[in-house]
Scaffold this active site. Structure first.
Site, PDB file in Angstrom:
ATOM      1  N   ASP A  46       0.619  -1.438   0.154  1.00 46.17           N
ATOM      2  CA  ASP A  46      -0.509   0.453  -0.468  1.00 46.17           C
ATOM      3  C   ASP A  46       0.883   1.166   0.034  1.00 46.17           C
ATOM      4  O   ASP A  46       2.391   0.785   0.349  1.00 46.17           O
ATOM      5  CB  ASP A  46      -0.806   0.010   1.239  1.00 46.17           C
ATOM      6  N   ASP A  48      -0.280   4.760   0.987  1.00 43.95           N
ATOM      7  CA  ASP A  48      -0.523   5.948   1.748  1.00 43.95           C
ATOM      8  C   ASP A  48      -0.766   5.431   3.258  1.00 43.95           C
ATOM      9  O   ASP A  48      -1.238   4.800   3.950  1.00 43.95           O
ATOM     10  CB  ASP A  48      -2.079   6.440   2.220  1.00 43.95           C
ATOM     11  N   GLU A  93     -14.081   4.396   7.802  1.00 41.85           N
ATOM     12  CA  GLU A  93     -13.227   3.639   7.509  1.00 41.85           C
ATOM     13  C   GLU A  93     -12.356   2.953   8.691  1.00 41.85           C
ATOM     14  O   GLU A  93     -12.533   1.313   8.453  1.00 41.85           O
ATOM     15  CB  GLU A  93     -12.291   5.026   6.436  1.00 41.85           C
ATOM     16  N   ALA A 162      -5.385   2.904  -3.116  1.00 41.36           N
ATOM     17  CA  ALA A 162      -6.502   3.870  -2.805  1.00 41.36           C
ATOM     18  C   ALA A 162      -6.567   5.083  -3.236  1.00 41.36           C
ATOM     19  O   ALA A 162      -7.462   5.580  -3.354  1.00 41.36           O
ATOM     20  CB  ALA A 162      -7.149   3.171  -1.976  1.00 41.36           C
ATOM     21  N   LYS A 210      -9.161  -4.039  -2.634  1.00 40.88           N
ATOM     22  CA  LYS A 210      -7.920  -3.888  -3.417  1.00 40.88           C
ATOM     23  C   LYS A 210      -7.402  -5.601  -3.629  1.00 40.88           C
ATOM     24  O   LYS A 210      -6.833  -6.055  -2.554  1.00 40.88           O
ATOM     25  CB  LYS A 210      -6.685  -3.483  -2.496  1.00 40.88           C
ATOM     26  N   ASP A 235      -1.777  -0.669   5.557  1.00 37.39           N
ATOM     27  CA  ASP A 235      -1.674  -0.058   7.432  1.00 37.39           C
ATOM     28  C   ASP A 235      -3.489  -0.473   7.297  1.00 37.39           C
ATOM     29  O   ASP A 235      -3.708   0.320   8.352  1.00 37.39           O
ATOM     30  CB  ASP A 235      -1.342   1.051   7.060  1.00 37.39           C
TER      31      ASP A 235
HETATM   32  P1  TMP Z   1      -4.894   3.664   1.237  1.00 35.60           P
HETATM   33  O1  TMP Z   1      -3.807   3.547   1.888  1.00 35.60           O
HETATM   34  O2  TMP Z   1      -5.798   1.947   1.076  1.00 35.60           O
HETATM   35  O3  TMP Z   1      -4.341   3.736  -0.116  1.00 35.60           O
HETATM   36  O4  TMP Z   1      -5.649   4.481   1.101  1.00 35.60           O
HETATM   37  C1  TMP Z   1      -6.264   5.483   0.820  1.00 35.60           C
HETATM   38  C2  TMP Z   1      -7.103   6.633   1.714  1.00 35.60           C
HETATM   39  O5  TMP Z   1      -6.618   7.565   1.468  1.00 35.60           O
HETATM   40  C3  TMP Z   1      -7.590   5.937   2.883  1.00 35.60           C
HETATM   41  O6  TMP Z   1      -7.058   6.213   3.887  1.00 35.60           O
HETATM   42  C4  TMP Z   1      -8.262   6.746   3.022  1.00 35.60           C
HETATM   43  C5  TMP Z   1      -7.709   8.478   2.653  1.00 35.60           C
HETATM   44  N1  TMP Z   1      -8.012   9.218   1.865  1.00 35.60           N
HETATM   45  C6  TMP Z   1      -8.461  10.217   2.093  1.00 35.60           C
HETATM   46  O7  TMP Z   1      -7.931  10.517   3.175  1.00 35.60           O
HETATM   47  N2  TMP Z   1      -8.978  11.246   1.647  1.00 35.60           N
HETATM   48  C7  TMP Z   1     -10.518  11.299   0.068  1.00 35.60           C
HETATM   49  O8  TMP Z   1     -11.460  12.285  -0.258  1.00 35.60           O
HETATM   50  C8  TMP Z   1     -10.200   9.568  -0.134  1.00 35.60           C
HETATM   51  C9  TMP Z   1     -10.861   9.747  -1.431  1.00 35.60           C
HETATM   52  C10 TMP Z   1     -10.025   8.617   0.642  1.00 35.60           C
END
Ligand code: TMP
Length: 294
Positions: A46, A48, A93, A162, A210, A235
């Site tokens: 991942d 973020d 979430e 994501a 995912k 995470d």
């Molecule tokens: P990921 O870490 O699984 O790739 O997910 C992306 C992260 O982005 C998830 O924790 C939610 C966050 N997010 C935001 O902070 N702002 C947003 O507008 C969106 C759609 C997601």
């Protein structure tokens, strides 16, 4: 004789931050990873708050979306609306009382609304570069070393995010970490001829789809079908599925970075990830394992 796990923990040096429910299972996984070596390995991570830091010097770092949400280069109206969406949906979430099935419709709504805000704001390619340069999106300590070492050993790395692909690519470029072994699957902004975002590439990737169904290039895992072993790094519980496309999976070491809502989510992380790293802002554990394998 000392076990491989003992050796890893000793070199990692942060035993207090490392929680393992089943050390015997982790030992067996490590043994196979090391015995099979780099030619059988792939890494799926991942972005973020996994490859990137969650906080530094007491301040939260930016996710891909956070870069835009906090940038003075974006209009106030965008920032306010994005913040309202974040405040509503981020708690869903992380809510440990809701099931993934209950969360998914909310997450899809969040992503669609968030992407629409970016289209409305006509974000441009050039602004993305500027926003990334001045952002608080930082890679974890030793993450670049890990990517570089994996690249030297021709181990493919899939960044499955994501977040927003164009933005995370800019962060990787800024950190000189976009090595040839790195492939990104994410939500990509599509731009018009004057460079403004007008839509997003489908399929939409949110934190709970995912898996191989979200791949627009199903050939990815087919090309790697001889690589049965993997490090799967995330995470979020949704990140556990990222390796579901691996052919005949062998040794999969699933490492979870537990950054936020630590007490509430500890049980679920320990029950689901092989190794849980609690508020560790480095990639040191992964560094030790990848150096033992490669
Ligand atoms: P990921 O870490 O699984 O790739 O997910 C992306 C992260 O982005 C998830 O924790 C939610 C966050 N997010 C935001 O902070 N702002 C947003 O507008 C969106 C759609 C997601």
């Amino acid at each position: 004789m000392a076990s491989i796990l003992q050796k890893v923990l000793q070199e990692y040096g942060n035993k207090d931050k490392c929680k393992i429910q089943d050390p015997t299972k982790v030992e067996a996984i490590l043994q196979k990873l090391v015995n099979d070596g780099p030619s059988k390995l792939q890494v799926i991570t991942d972005f973020d708050f996994t490859l990137s830091r969650f906080h530094k010097d007491g301040e939260r770092c930016d996710s891909c979306h956070g870069i835009l949400d906090h940038s003075p280069l974006m209009p106030d109206s965008f920032r306010e609306k994005a913040k309202a969406l974040y405040q509503k949906y981020y708690y869903i979430e992380l809510d440990h009382k809701m099931t993934v099935e209950e969360k998914i419709p909310h997450m899809i709504t969040w992503y669609r609304e968030s992407h629409n805000l970016l289209i409305e704001a006509q974000v441009s390619k050039q602004k993305i570069q500027e926003m990334v340069i001045s952002s608080r999106a930082l890679l974890r300590d030793s993450a670049v070393n890990v990517l570089s070492n994996l690249n030297d050993h021709k181990v493919p790395v899939l960044i499955f995010s994501a977040g927003v692909g164009n933005i995370l690519e800019e962060v990787l470029h800024r950190e000189k970490a976009f090595f040839p072994n790195v492939e990104v699957i994410s939500n990509y902004m599509l731009f018009n001829e004057t460079g403004e975002c007008t839509s997003f590439k489908e399929p939409l990737i949110h934190m709970f789809n995912k898996n191989e169904t979200a791949l627009d290039s199903p050939d990815y895992f087919q090309h790697l079908k001889h690589r049965h072993n993997a490090l799967v790094l995330g995470d979020s519980i949704g990140d556990l599925d990222m390796g579901s496309g691996i052919h005949n999976p062998g040794a999969l070491l699933r490492v979870g970075f537990l950054n936020d809502k630590i007490d509430e989510r500890m049980d679920s992380f320990i029950n689901n990830f092989d190794v849980v790293l609690v508020d560790d802002q480095s990639f040191d554990f992964v560094n030790v394992v990848s150096r033992l394998v490669c």
